[in-house]
Scaffold this motif. Structure first.
Motif, mmCIF file in Angstrom:
data_model
loop_
_atom_site.group_PDB
_atom_site.id
_atom_site.type_symbol
_atom_site.label_atom_id
_atom_site.label_comp_id
_atom_site.label_asym_id
_atom_site.label_seq_id
_atom_site.Cartn_x
_atom_site.Cartn_y
_atom_site.Cartn_z
ATOM 1 N N GLY A 1 0.787 -1.232 0.000
ATOM 2 C CA GLY A 1 0.000 0.000 0.000
ATOM 3 C C GLY A 1 0.816 1.278 0.000
ATOM 4 O O GLY A 1 0.265 2.352 0.229
ATOM 5 N N LYS B 1 2.437 5.887 3.020
ATOM 6 C CA LYS B 1 1.479 4.781 3.106
ATOM 7 C C LYS B 1 0.168 5.285 2.511
ATOM 8 O O LYS B 1 -0.519 6.116 3.087
ATOM 9 N N GLY B 2 -0.174 4.775 1.326
ATOM 10 C CA GLY B 2 -1.333 5.295 0.614
ATOM 11 C C GLY B 2 -2.594 4.482 0.788
ATOM 12 O O GLY B 2 -3.694 5.017 0.715
ATOM 13 N N HIS B 3 -2.447 3.178 1.008
ATOM 14 C CA HIS B 3 -3.598 2.286 1.113
ATOM 15 C C HIS B 3 -3.341 1.232 2.174
ATOM 16 O O HIS B 3 -2.207 0.994 2.576
ATOM 17 N N GLU B 4 -4.415 0.589 2.622
ATOM 18 C CA GLU B 4 -4.307 -0.462 3.631
ATOM 19 C C GLU B 4 -3.568 -1.683 3.097
ATOM 20 O O GLU B 4 -2.854 -2.356 3.837
ATOM 21 N N ILE C 1 -1.558 -1.556 -3.784
ATOM 22 C CA ILE C 1 -1.980 -0.538 -4.745
ATOM 23 C C ILE C 1 -2.011 -1.225 -6.101
ATOM 24 O O ILE C 1 -0.975 -1.634 -6.625
ATOM 25 N N THR D 1 -4.321 6.827 -7.218
ATOM 26 C CA THR D 1 -4.019 5.429 -6.890
ATOM 27 C C THR D 1 -5.313 4.705 -6.552
ATOM 28 O O THR D 1 -6.227 5.280 -5.959
ATOM 29 N N GLY E 1 -6.618 1.007 -4.767
ATOM 30 C CA GLY E 1 -6.125 -0.112 -3.971
ATOM 31 C C GLY E 1 -7.133 -1.219 -3.782
ATOM 32 O O GLY E 1 -8.333 -1.044 -4.007
ATOM 33 N N ASP F 1 -8.078 -2.158 -1.088
ATOM 34 C CA ASP F 1 -8.914 -1.759 0.047
ATOM 35 C C ASP F 1 -10.200 -1.055 -0.392
ATOM 36 O O ASP F 1 -10.994 -0.631 0.440
ATOM 37 N N ALA G 1 -10.410 1.793 -2.035
ATOM 38 C CA ALA G 1 -10.273 3.250 -2.009
ATOM 39 C C ALA G 1 -9.520 3.742 -3.240
ATOM 40 O O ALA G 1 -8.662 3.048 -3.773
ATOM 41 N N HIS H 1 -7.410 7.294 -4.202
ATOM 42 C CA HIS H 1 -6.868 8.535 -3.651
ATOM 43 C C HIS H 1 -6.266 9.352 -4.782
ATOM 44 O O HIS H 1 -5.656 8.795 -5.692
#
Length: 140
Positions: free
Chosen positions: A79, A97-100, A103, A122, A124, A126, A128, A130
């Motif tokens: 992520g 840290k962009g995602h849980e 990506i 991005t 992910g 998860d 999401a 962003h």
């Protein structure tokens, strides 16, 4: 055409804008991240630079950077989003840290694709999406 055998799983290839170079993003068998920069030379691909990181790379884009900078933005399996200067590839310009989790995709605008502020999107696992401004590195 040119064939090159590499000792890793390649998840993404990207031409370096306005050059005869390309980037391979992936993971060797030891499950780390490998970013390699190759140049077309004498009907072959010659390794110019590489960096290995703890987490496998999944995706990358030059879309959020200008033609003069040609910074590579990457997403990895943990992520993390990072921005790289290919001329000094040993460490990212920044990483966040962009995602849980992983990506799956990254793309950019501004920079290479026209006028306006550079932005990177991005997506992910998860669930999401962003949108990042690389000039404000700590949050989407």
């Amino acid at each position: 055409h040119v064939n090159k055998t590499v000792a890793s799983t390649v998840y993404e290839t990207r031409w370096v804008p306005s050059s005869a170079r390309l980037v391979l993003l992936g993971s060797p068998a030891r499950q780390t991240g490998l970013c390699q920069v190759y140049a077309l030379a004498n009907a072959d691909l010659e390794l110019q630079a590489e960096v290995e990181m703890p987490n496998p790379f999944k995706c990358g884009t030059f879309g959020g950077s200008t033609l003069a900078e040609r910074h590579l933005c990457t997403g990895d399996f943990k992520g993390n989003m990072a921005m790289w200067d290919l001329e000094r590839i040993s460490q990212p310009l920044f990483s966040v840290k962009g995602h849980e989790t992983i990506i799956n995709c990254v793309d950019g605008c501004g920079g290479l694709r026209g006028a306006g502020a550079p932005e990177v999107a991005t997506g992910g696992r998860d669930g999401a999406v962003h949108v990042w401004d690389p000039r404000q590195r700590d949050k989407p």
